[in-house]
Design a protein around this motif. Structure first.
Motif, PDB file in Angstrom:
ATOM      1  N   ARG A   1      76.754  14.304 -11.400  1.00  0.00           N
ATOM      2  CA  ARG A   1      75.416  14.687 -10.931  1.00  0.00           C
ATOM      3  C   ARG A   1      74.352  14.289 -11.944  1.00  0.00           C
ATOM      4  N   ILE A   2      74.619  14.519 -13.212  1.00  0.00           N
ATOM      5  CA  ILE A   2      73.661  14.152 -14.255  1.00  0.00           C
ATOM      6  C   ILE A   2      73.426  12.634 -14.250  1.00  0.00           C
ATOM      7  N   ALA A   3      74.523  11.876 -14.093  1.00  0.00           N
ATOM      8  CA  ALA A   3      74.413  10.407 -14.117  1.00  0.00           C
ATOM      9  C   ALA A   3      73.623   9.886 -12.920  1.00  0.00           C
ATOM     10  N   PHE A   4      73.920  10.394 -11.721  1.00  0.00           N
ATOM     11  CA  PHE A   4      73.192   9.930 -10.534  1.00  0.00           C
ATOM     12  C   PHE A   4      71.738  10.400 -10.567  1.00  0.00           C
ATOM     13  N   ARG A   5      71.513  11.606 -11.071  1.00  0.00           N
ATOM     14  CA  ARG A   5      70.136  12.087 -11.169  1.00  0.00           C
ATOM     15  C   ARG A   5      69.325  11.202 -12.112  1.00  0.00           C
ATOM     16  N   GLN A   6      69.944  10.776 -13.204  1.00  0.00           N
ATOM     17  CA  GLN A   6      69.251   9.869 -14.122  1.00  0.00           C
ATOM     18  C   GLN A   6      68.923   8.552 -13.430  1.00  0.00           C
ATOM     19  N   MET A   7      69.830   8.083 -12.573  1.00  0.00           N
ATOM     20  CA  MET A   7      69.576   6.852 -11.827  1.00  0.00           C
ATOM     21  C   MET A   7      68.357   6.981 -10.924  1.00  0.00           C
ATOM     22  N   THR A   8      68.169   8.154 -10.331  1.00  0.00           N
ATOM     23  CA  THR A   8      67.004   8.322  -9.452  1.00  0.00           C
ATOM     24  C   THR A   8      65.704   8.217 -10.231  1.00  0.00           C
ATOM     25  N   ARG A   9      65.757   8.510 -11.534  1.00  0.00           N
ATOM     26  CA  ARG A   9      64.558   8.369 -12.368  1.00  0.00           C
ATOM     27  C   ARG A   9      64.410   6.933 -12.871  1.00  0.00           C
ATOM     28  N   ASP A  10      65.543   6.331 -13.239  1.00  0.00           N
ATOM     29  CA  ASP A  10      65.486   4.971 -13.783  1.00  0.00           C
ATOM     30  C   ASP A  10      65.250   3.923 -12.702  1.00  0.00           C
ATOM     31  N   PHE A  11      65.786   4.177 -11.507  1.00  0.00           N
ATOM     32  CA  PHE A  11      65.698   3.204 -10.404  1.00  0.00           C
ATOM     33  C   PHE A  11      65.258   3.933  -9.126  1.00  0.00           C
ATOM     34  N   PRO A  12      64.016   4.390  -9.069  1.00  0.00           N
ATOM     35  CA  PRO A  12      63.560   5.203  -7.933  1.00  0.00           C
ATOM     36  C   PRO A  12      63.550   4.455  -6.607  1.00  0.00           C
ATOM     37  N   GLU A  13      63.668   3.128  -6.655  1.00  0.00           N
ATOM     38  CA  GLU A  13      63.678   2.342  -5.415  1.00  0.00           C
ATOM     39  C   GLU A  13      65.051   2.327  -4.741  1.00  0.00           C
ATOM     40  N   LEU A  14      66.086   2.860  -5.409  1.00  0.00           N
ATOM     41  CA  LEU A  14      67.446   2.840  -4.863  1.00  0.00           C
ATOM     42  C   LEU A  14      67.759   4.156  -4.152  1.00  0.00           C
ATOM     43  N   SER A  15      68.313   4.045  -2.971  1.00  0.00           N
ATOM     44  CA  SER A  15      68.656   5.242  -2.191  1.00  0.00           C
ATOM     45  C   SER A  15      70.095   5.696  -2.410  1.00  0.00           C
TER      46      SER A  15
ATOM     47  N   PRO B   1      71.978   6.445  -5.063  1.00  0.00           N
ATOM     48  CA  PRO B   1      72.231   7.623  -5.898  1.00  0.00           C
ATOM     49  C   PRO B   1      71.935   8.942  -5.187  1.00  0.00           C
ATOM     50  N   TRP B   2      70.940   8.933  -4.300  1.00  0.00           N
ATOM     51  CA  TRP B   2      70.648  10.167  -3.553  1.00  0.00           C
ATOM     52  C   TRP B   2      71.777  10.515  -2.588  1.00  0.00           C
ATOM     53  N   VAL B   3      72.382   9.503  -1.969  1.00  0.00           N
ATOM     54  CA  VAL B   3      73.537   9.776  -1.096  1.00  0.00           C
ATOM     55  C   VAL B   3      74.657  10.417  -1.904  1.00  0.00           C
ATOM     56  N   LYS B   4      74.910   9.880  -3.088  1.00  0.00           N
ATOM     57  CA  LYS B   4      75.969  10.428  -3.932  1.00  0.00           C
ATOM     58  C   LYS B   4      75.637  11.840  -4.393  1.00  0.00           C
ATOM     59  N   LEU B   5      74.373  12.104  -4.707  1.00  0.00           N
ATOM     60  CA  LEU B   5      73.989  13.467  -5.061  1.00  0.00           C
ATOM     61  C   LEU B   5      74.219  14.421  -3.896  1.00  0.00           C
ATOM     62  N   GLY B   6      73.984  13.941  -2.679  1.00  0.00           N
ATOM     63  CA  GLY B   6      74.301  14.758  -1.513  1.00  0.00           C
ATOM     64  C   GLY B   6      75.788  15.038  -1.403  1.00  0.00           C
ATOM     65  N   ASP B   7      76.599  14.019  -1.672  1.00  0.00           N
ATOM     66  CA  ASP B   7      78.052  14.206  -1.618  1.00  0.00           C
ATOM     67  C   ASP B   7      78.514  15.231  -2.653  1.00  0.00           C
TER      68      ASP B   7
END
Length: 289
Positions: free
Chosen positions: A121-135, A137-143
Motif C-alpha cells: 500500500r505504501i509503495a502504490f500510494r507513493q506511485m500515485t504521487r510520483d506518477f499521478p497520470e497513471l490509474s 496504482p489506484w486499482v491495486k490500492l483498491g485490491d
C-alpha cells in the motif's frame, strides 16, 4: 421472443473460476480482452460463492440490459464478413509509461503478491504521487483495501482509477466485482454496461455481465446474449463457456443468435395478375335453349 420463467440449475462450483480482468483463459481472458501497458494494471480475481437472486416479478426486455453487443454481418449473398474487433481503448494512443514507473509497479506488485499489504500500500500510494497520470496504482490500492476488508476505501480507489483514466477497462471490472460482492447488483450491472458502452468488444465484461444476470439476478434471458458475445469474441475457444451457452438456451427456450445481423430477406416480386381481355370482359354468358 420466447421466454420461460426458470431457476438456475448450474452448480456454484462451475462458476467459481470467473470474474476476472486480464488475458488468455477463463482466469486470464482471451485475445482482445483487457491487456494493460507495461507494468500491467491487469488483476486476476475469482468469485466467491454466489447468492442467487430471486426473479423479479416485472418482465424485463433485452433492451433493458442496455449493453451493446458485437454483430456478425453478412454480405448480400449471405456470406459472413470477417469481424474486426474494436481496439482496447486502454491501450490505444496511450503515452509510454516511464521506465521508473514500470519498475516501481513491479516492485509494489511483488509485495502485494507476497501479501505484504502494508508495504504494498505504501509503495502504490507513493506511485500515485510520483506518477499521478497513471490509474493502475489506484486499482491495486483498491485490491489491497478489498483484501483487508476496507470496502469503502476499495470502492473509493477503484473510482479514483476511473477518474484518472476513464478508459481503464480493468478498473471497471474491479469496481463491478466489488459492488457485486457487496450485494449491489444493480450498481455492478451499470458498471459493466458502462464498460461495454466504452468498448463493446470487451470479452471479460460480457462474460461477467452474463454471470451477474444468470446467477445473481436470475435473468437467464438477459445473460444469454452476453454469453454468446463472449463466445463470439473469443472464437469459441473456451468450451466451458460454450457449454454454459447451450445450457442457458435450454432454460430460456430462446434460439435467436443475438450477435447475428443477417442481410434482409429479399421478398420475391409479386406475380402479375393477368388482365382479362377486353373481348372476354364484355361477353355475356349465352342463354341455353
Amino acid at each position: 421472443m420466447a421466454m420461460v420463467s426458470v431457476k438456475p440449475r448450474r452448480t456454484v462450483g462451475l462458476m467459481a473460476v470467473l470474474l476476472v480482468s486480464g488475458c488468455a483463459s477463463l482466469q486470464q481472458f482471451a485475445p482482445g480482452s483487457a491487456s494493460a501497458p507495461s507494468g500491467s494494471d491487469a488483476t486476476v480475481v475469482t468469485a466467491e460463492q454466489p447468492v442467487i437472486g430471486a426473479s423479479t416479478s416485472k418482465p424485463m426486455t433485452l433492451a433493458e440490459s442496455g449493453a451493446p453487443l458485437p454483430k456478425q454481418v453478412y454480405d448480400s449473398v449471405g456470406q459472413k464478413i470477417a469481424y474486426a474487433s474494436e481496439p482496447n481503448p486502454y491501450t490505444v494512443d496511450q503515452a509510454p509509461v516511464p521506465p521508473q514507473a514500470v519498475a516501481d509497479f513491479r516492485t509494489a506488485s511483488a509485495l502485494l503478491d507476497a501479501e505484504k499489504y502494508r508495504d504494498a500500500r505504501i509503495a502504490f500510494r507513493q506511485m500515485t504521487r510520483d506518477f499521478p497520470e497513471l490509474s493502475g496504482p489506484w486499482v491495486k490500492l483498491g485490491d489491497i483495501a478489498e483484501a483487508r476488508g476496507y470496502q469503502d476505501k476499495a470502492e473509493e480507489a477503484y473510482r479514483q482509477a476511473l477518474e484518472v483514466n476513464p478508459n481503464n477497462v480493468n478498473a471497471y471490472l474491479s469496481l463491478a466485482l466489488h459492488l457485486r460482492r457487496k450485494g449491489e447488483f444493480v450498481g455492478a450491472q451499470q458498471v459493466y454496461i458502462d464498460a461495454l458502452t466504452l468498448w463493446k468488444d470487451f470479452p471479460g465484461a460480457h462474460l461477467n455481465l452474463a454471470i451477474l444476470y444468470d446467477l445473481y439476478l436470475n435473468r437467464p434471458e438477459l445473460a444469454q446474449p452476453h454469453y454468446e458475445a463472449y463466445d463470439f469474441l473469443t472464437d469459441g475457444s473456451h468450451p466451458q463457456v460454450a457449454n454454459w451457452l447451450i445450457e442457458v438456451r435450454r432454460r430460456t427456450g430462446i434460439e435467436t443468435r443475438f450477435v447475428d445481423a443477417p442481410p434482409p430477406v429479399q421478398e420475391p416480386a409479386p406475380a402479375e395478375t393477368p388482365v382479362a381481355s377486353e373481348q372476354n370482359a364484355d361477353v355475356e354468358p349465352s342463354d341455353k335453349g
